[in-house]
Design a protein around this motif. Structure first.
Motif, PDB file in Angstrom:
ATOM      1  N   HIS A  49      44.086  48.654  48.069  1.00  6.70           N
ATOM      2  CA  HIS A  49      43.015  47.713  47.780  1.00  6.70           C
ATOM      3  C   HIS A  49      43.503  46.618  46.820  1.00  6.70           C
ATOM      4  N   SER A  50      44.202  47.012  45.782  1.00  7.93           N
ATOM      5  CA  SER A  50      44.711  46.041  44.815  1.00  7.93           C
ATOM      6  C   SER A  50      45.712  45.094  45.475  1.00  7.93           C
ATOM      7  N   GLN A 107      29.478  46.182  43.904  1.00  6.26           N
ATOM      8  CA  GLN A 107      30.657  46.076  43.034  1.00  6.26           C
ATOM      9  C   GLN A 107      31.876  45.648  43.837  1.00  6.26           C
ATOM     10  N   ALA A 108      32.056  46.231  45.025  1.00  7.69           N
ATOM     11  CA  ALA A 108      33.203  45.873  45.858  1.00  7.69           C
ATOM     12  C   ALA A 108      33.157  44.404  46.260  1.00  7.69           C
ATOM     13  N   LYS A 109      31.952  43.919  46.579  1.00  6.10           N
ATOM     14  CA  LYS A 109      31.807  42.506  46.953  1.00  6.10           C
ATOM     15  C   LYS A 109      32.140  41.599  45.781  1.00  6.10           C
ATOM     16  N   ASP A 110      31.674  41.941  44.597  1.00  7.12           N
ATOM     17  CA  ASP A 110      31.929  41.115  43.425  1.00  7.12           C
ATOM     18  C   ASP A 110      33.424  41.066  43.100  1.00  7.12           C
ATOM     19  N   GLU A 111      34.109  42.204  43.240  1.00  5.02           N
ATOM     20  CA  GLU A 111      35.556  42.233  43.015  1.00  5.02           C
ATOM     21  C   GLU A 111      36.269  41.360  44.042  1.00  5.02           C
ATOM     22  N   MET A 112      35.833  41.435  45.287  1.00  2.00           N
ATOM     23  CA  MET A 112      36.432  40.659  46.362  1.00  2.00           C
ATOM     24  C   MET A 112      36.261  39.165  46.124  1.00  2.00           C
ATOM     25  N   VAL A 152      34.153  48.058  53.364  1.00  2.00           N
ATOM     26  CA  VAL A 152      33.907  49.425  53.810  1.00  2.00           C
ATOM     27  C   VAL A 152      35.080  50.355  53.481  1.00  2.00           C
ATOM     28  N   GLU A 153      36.331  49.867  53.618  1.00  2.00           N
ATOM     29  CA  GLU A 153      37.465  50.734  53.319  1.00  2.00           C
ATOM     30  C   GLU A 153      37.503  51.092  51.838  1.00  2.00           C
ATOM     31  N   ARG A 154      37.165  50.149  51.000  1.00  2.00           N
ATOM     32  CA  ARG A 154      37.149  50.387  49.560  1.00  2.00           C
ATOM     33  C   ARG A 154      36.053  51.380  49.185  1.00  2.00           C
ATOM     34  N   VAL A 155      34.844  51.143  49.686  1.00  2.00           N
ATOM     35  CA  VAL A 155      33.693  51.961  49.303  1.00  2.00           C
ATOM     36  C   VAL A 155      33.785  53.367  49.881  1.00  2.00           C
ATOM     37  N   MET A 156      34.229  53.464  51.143  1.00  2.00           N
ATOM     38  CA  MET A 156      34.249  54.760  51.823  1.00  2.00           C
ATOM     39  C   MET A 156      35.543  55.533  51.586  1.00  2.00           C
TER      40      MET A 156
END
Length: 271
Positions: free
Chosen positions: A115-116, A181-186, A103-107
């Motif tokens: 994030h990195s 996308q955020a989930k896949d990166e995670m 949520v922090e990444r997406v929002m």
């Protein structure tokens, strides 16, 4: 999943969860279980079934609110450390430090740099937990966009579940691909040999619950520990003590009797 089959298997698994609880208490094991996934994917209901018959002194749920202004200035993992288990405890994180990857990444609640840094530090943080003897399990609950929307609409109509809906939840509809996308990166950065992710298909909530509980039980080796059940003593003979009149106490009104009477009256009315 058929309701009768589900309830029978759930009870068997919950009995085994109590046995695992006794094992943790007896051996001093420390267990962390992370629950992440799409909004309305069934994380909360799975946690509820896991803890239903467990002692809150042994198995506790950690569901942290949004960070305070002070917490925002701390090392990101700092406030989660305070909720880690001591010996003989099981902690279930209803969302966790992975908020930063979701949520922090997406929002936009964190910067690209934050994030990195998280994606680099999370595996190291979890390696430290495992190296110290903490058992870590991470579950990602997956649900389709169609089923998620159906559950949202069902909640909106249910007075007992409307509180579960928030503007942030509904953003997951309009930002579906961003969350993907955020989930896949995670997953690419934090699915490690020492703390792997396990995906729980949650299109059918009953199936997802028995699947995740069974995996939790079978993936954590534990021995059967017979609980120390104290003997129930015989009741001694009365000593002649006279209690004060019941009329001197305030009693909760017998609402159940009124409901039963109203039901009986309605059942007996042919109209």
């Amino acid at each position: 999943m058929d309701l009768g089959v589900y309830e029978a298997e759930l009870r068997r698994l919950q009995t085994e969860l109590v046995a695992m609880q006794e094992w943790a208490r007896a051996t001093g094991a420390r267990v962390v279980v992370v629950f992440e996934g799409r909004d309305a994917a069934g994380k909360g209901s799975a946690i509820k079934r896991i803890t239903e018959y467990l002692s809150p002194r042994v198995a506790r749920i950690s569901a942290l609110p949004a960070p305070t202004d002070r917490e925002k200035t701390e090392w990101y993992f700092q406030r989660y450390v305070a909720h880690l288990p001591a010996a003989g405890e099981i902690v279930l994180f209803d969302r966790s430090w992975y908020n930063r990857a979701g949520v922090e990444r997406v929002m936009g609640f964190c910067s690209d740099e934050q994030h990195s840094r998280f994606l680099v530090q999370a595996p190291v943080f979890e390696q430290m937990l495992v190296d110290d003897g903490i058992v870590v399990r991470k579950y990602w609950f997956s649900v389709s966009d169609v089923e998620q929307e159906r559950r949202f609409r069902s909640r909106a109509k249910d007075p007992m579940r409307q509180w579960k809906l928030s503007p942030m939840d509904l953003e997951s509809i309009t930002r579906w691909e961003d969350y993907s996308q955020a989930k896949d990166e995670m997953m690419a950065a934090t699915d490690t040999a020492w703390a792997p992710w396990y995906v729980v298909e949650s299109e059918d909530k009953r199936s997802s619950r028995v699947n995740v509980i069974n995996h939790l039980l079978t993936s954590i080796p534990h021995d059967a520990v017979q609980p120390d059940v104290p003997p129930i003593p015989d009741r001694p003979a009365p000593r002649g003590y006279v209690r004060p009149p019941q009329a001197n106490q305030n009693y909760v009104p017998d609402h159940a009797a009124a409901v039963l009477a109203a039901h009986a009256a309605t059942a007996g009315d042919p109209s």
